[in-house]
Motif scaffolding. Structure first.
Motif, PDB file in Angstrom:
ATOM      1  N   ASP A 142       0.820  -1.214   0.000  1.00  0.00           N
ATOM      2  CA  ASP A 142       0.000   0.000   0.000  1.00  0.00           C
ATOM      3  C   ASP A 142       0.853   1.264   0.000  1.00  0.00           C
ATOM      4  N   ALA A 143       1.968   1.238   0.719  1.00  0.00           N
ATOM      5  CA  ALA A 143       2.824   2.428   0.798  1.00  0.00           C
ATOM      6  C   ALA A 143       3.457   2.745  -0.550  1.00  0.00           C
ATOM      7  N   VAL A 144       3.801   1.735  -1.325  1.00  0.00           N
ATOM      8  CA  VAL A 144       4.381   1.941  -2.654  1.00  0.00           C
ATOM      9  C   VAL A 144       3.341   2.578  -3.574  1.00  0.00           C
ATOM     10  N   ARG A 145       2.148   2.007  -3.590  1.00  0.00           N
ATOM     11  CA  ARG A 145       1.072   2.561  -4.414  1.00  0.00           C
ATOM     12  C   ARG A 145       0.755   3.994  -3.982  1.00  0.00           C
ATOM     13  N   GLU A 146       0.697   4.224  -2.686  1.00  0.00           N
ATOM     14  CA  GLU A 146       0.406   5.566  -2.173  1.00  0.00           C
ATOM     15  C   GLU A 146       1.493   6.557  -2.581  1.00  0.00           C
ATOM     16  N   ALA A 147       2.751   6.147  -2.509  1.00  0.00           N
ATOM     17  CA  ALA A 147       3.857   7.019  -2.922  1.00  0.00           C
ATOM     18  C   ALA A 147       3.761   7.346  -4.415  1.00  0.00           C
ATOM     19  N   LEU A 148       3.385   6.353  -5.214  1.00  0.00           N
ATOM     20  CA  LEU A 148       3.201   6.597  -6.648  1.00  0.00           C
ATOM     21  C   LEU A 148       2.062   7.578  -6.899  1.00  0.00           C
ATOM     22  N   LEU A 149       0.944   7.374  -6.214  1.00  0.00           N
ATOM     23  CA  LEU A 149      -0.207   8.264  -6.387  1.00  0.00           C
ATOM     24  C   LEU A 149       0.118   9.693  -5.960  1.00  0.00           C
ATOM     25  N   SER A 151       3.112  11.083  -5.802  1.00  0.00           N
ATOM     26  CA  SER A 151       4.081  11.643  -6.758  1.00  0.00           C
ATOM     27  C   SER A 151       3.392  12.056  -8.046  1.00  0.00           C
ATOM     28  N   PHE A 152       2.539  11.173  -8.551  1.00  0.00           N
ATOM     29  CA  PHE A 152       1.857  11.457  -9.811  1.00  0.00           C
ATOM     30  C   PHE A 152       0.913  12.649  -9.668  1.00  0.00           C
ATOM     31  N   SER A 153       0.121  12.675  -8.607  1.00  0.00           N
ATOM     32  CA  SER A 153      -0.819  13.789  -8.438  1.00  0.00           C
ATOM     33  C   SER A 153      -0.069  15.093  -8.182  1.00  0.00           C
ATOM     34  N   GLY A 154       1.051  15.033  -7.481  1.00  0.00           N
ATOM     35  CA  GLY A 154       1.864  16.231  -7.286  1.00  0.00           C
ATOM     36  C   GLY A 154       2.430  16.746  -8.597  1.00  0.00           C
ATOM     37  N   ALA A 155       2.872  15.826  -9.450  1.00  0.00           N
ATOM     38  CA  ALA A 155       3.379  16.221 -10.765  1.00  0.00           C
ATOM     39  C   ALA A 155       2.256  16.798 -11.617  1.00  0.00           C
ATOM     40  N   LEU A 173       9.181  12.022 -13.800  1.00  0.00           N
ATOM     41  CA  LEU A 173       8.741  11.005 -12.840  1.00  0.00           C
ATOM     42  C   LEU A 173       9.536   9.697 -12.938  1.00  0.00           C
ATOM     43  N   ALA A 174      10.220   9.454 -14.046  1.00  0.00           N
ATOM     44  CA  ALA A 174      10.947   8.187 -14.229  1.00  0.00           C
ATOM     45  C   ALA A 174      11.942   7.906 -13.093  1.00  0.00           C
ATOM     46  N   PRO A 175      12.800   8.852 -12.705  1.00  0.00           N
ATOM     47  CA  PRO A 175      13.712   8.545 -11.596  1.00  0.00           C
ATOM     48  C   PRO A 175      12.988   8.410 -10.244  1.00  0.00           C
ATOM     49  N   VAL A 176      11.874   9.109 -10.106  1.00  0.00           N
ATOM     50  CA  VAL A 176      11.075   8.988  -8.872  1.00  0.00           C
ATOM     51  C   VAL A 176      10.495   7.575  -8.777  1.00  0.00           C
ATOM     52  N   VAL A 177       9.964   7.078  -9.894  1.00  0.00           N
ATOM     53  CA  VAL A 177       9.422   5.716  -9.931  1.00  0.00           C
ATOM     54  C   VAL A 177      10.525   4.715  -9.611  1.00  0.00           C
ATOM     55  N   VAL A 181       9.815   2.167  -6.668  1.00  0.00           N
ATOM     56  CA  VAL A 181       9.546   0.773  -7.044  1.00  0.00           C
ATOM     57  C   VAL A 181      10.849   0.001  -7.061  1.00  0.00           C
ATOM     58  N   ARG A 182      11.063  -0.763  -6.059  1.00  0.00           N
ATOM     59  CA  ARG A 182      12.257  -1.604  -5.969  1.00  0.00           C
ATOM     60  C   ARG A 182      11.960  -2.938  -6.613  1.00  0.00           C
ATOM     61  N   GLU A 183      12.920  -3.430  -7.362  1.00  0.00           N
ATOM     62  CA  GLU A 183      12.750  -4.740  -7.995  1.00  0.00           C
ATOM     63  C   GLU A 183      12.859  -5.825  -6.946  1.00  0.00           C
ATOM     64  N   GLU A 184      12.108  -6.895  -7.163  1.00  0.00           N
ATOM     65  CA  GLU A 184      12.057  -8.005  -6.202  1.00  0.00           C
ATOM     66  C   GLU A 184      13.312  -8.832  -6.257  1.00  0.00           C
TER      67      GLU A 184
END
Length: 184
Positions: A142-149, A151-155, A173-177, A181-184
């Motif tokens: 949830d925290a990853v999705r929230e951080a994306l949302l 970031s995106f809404s702020g942009a 946004l590419a470097p922010v993503v 988003v850390r790879e597994e």
């Protein structure tokens, strides 16, 4: 209500939205009025106000419809690549209609009940696209999705304020993503 009545109402709504988009493209969001949209659609102002509470409602509905026509989110490749592609898809789609993008930012900040309902649908669309791009197990992140949302809404807000273009959003946004988003 008869089938003919509901069909006629649906046709009227579609004419209003088509006329609204044309009017927005030609007159801009500040000069557009529900009355000018009604004239372009060939209906009375009273009829237009039956379906559109305000021009902010029109802008939010047009934006929602514009997003809803997007293709599905890719589910192959790395998580970061998928999310970056989802961001790029959204920003590209938004940049395709610059007048709508300029109109929707202030519209979505309004308190109109119809706009509030659409704001939730638009936010849910963003969340769904990010969730799909994140892939399986995303419910636990949830925290990853929230951080994306956030970031995106702020942009989006920064682009709406003219601090960057909608075309620049995906690159910014590419470097922010990549950080979020850390790879597994």
């Amino acid at each position: 209500m008869s089938s003919a009545t509901s069909t006629r109402q649906a046709e009227t709504v579609e004419r209003l939205f088509a006329a609204g988009l044309q009017e927005l493209r030609q007159a801009g969001h500040e000069a557009l009025t529900i009355r000018s949209v009604a004239v372009r659609a060939g209906v009375s102002s009273a009829t237009a106000y039956t379906y559109l509470a305000s021009k902010n409602h029109l802008f939010a509905e047009l934006f929602w419809r514009h997003l809803a026509e997007m293709s599905a989110v890719r589910t192959t490749g790395s998580r970061a690549e998928r999310v970056q592609e989802a961001v790029r898809g959204l920003t590209t789609r938004i940049a395709e209609e610059p007048e709508l993008a300029a109109a929707v930012t202030p519209a979505l900040l309004g308190s109109d009940e119809d706009v509030a309902r659409l704001r939730l649908r638009i936010g849910a669309e963003f969340a769904s696209r990010f969730e799909t791009a994140l892939g399986s197990g995303a419910e636990a992140e949830d925290a990853v999705r929230e951080a994306l949302l956030l970031s995106f809404s702020g942009a989006l807000l920064q682009a709406g304020m003219g601090l960057m273009t909608y075309d620049e959003m995906a690159d910014r946004l590419a470097p922010v993503v990549a950080v979020i988003v850390r790879e597994e």
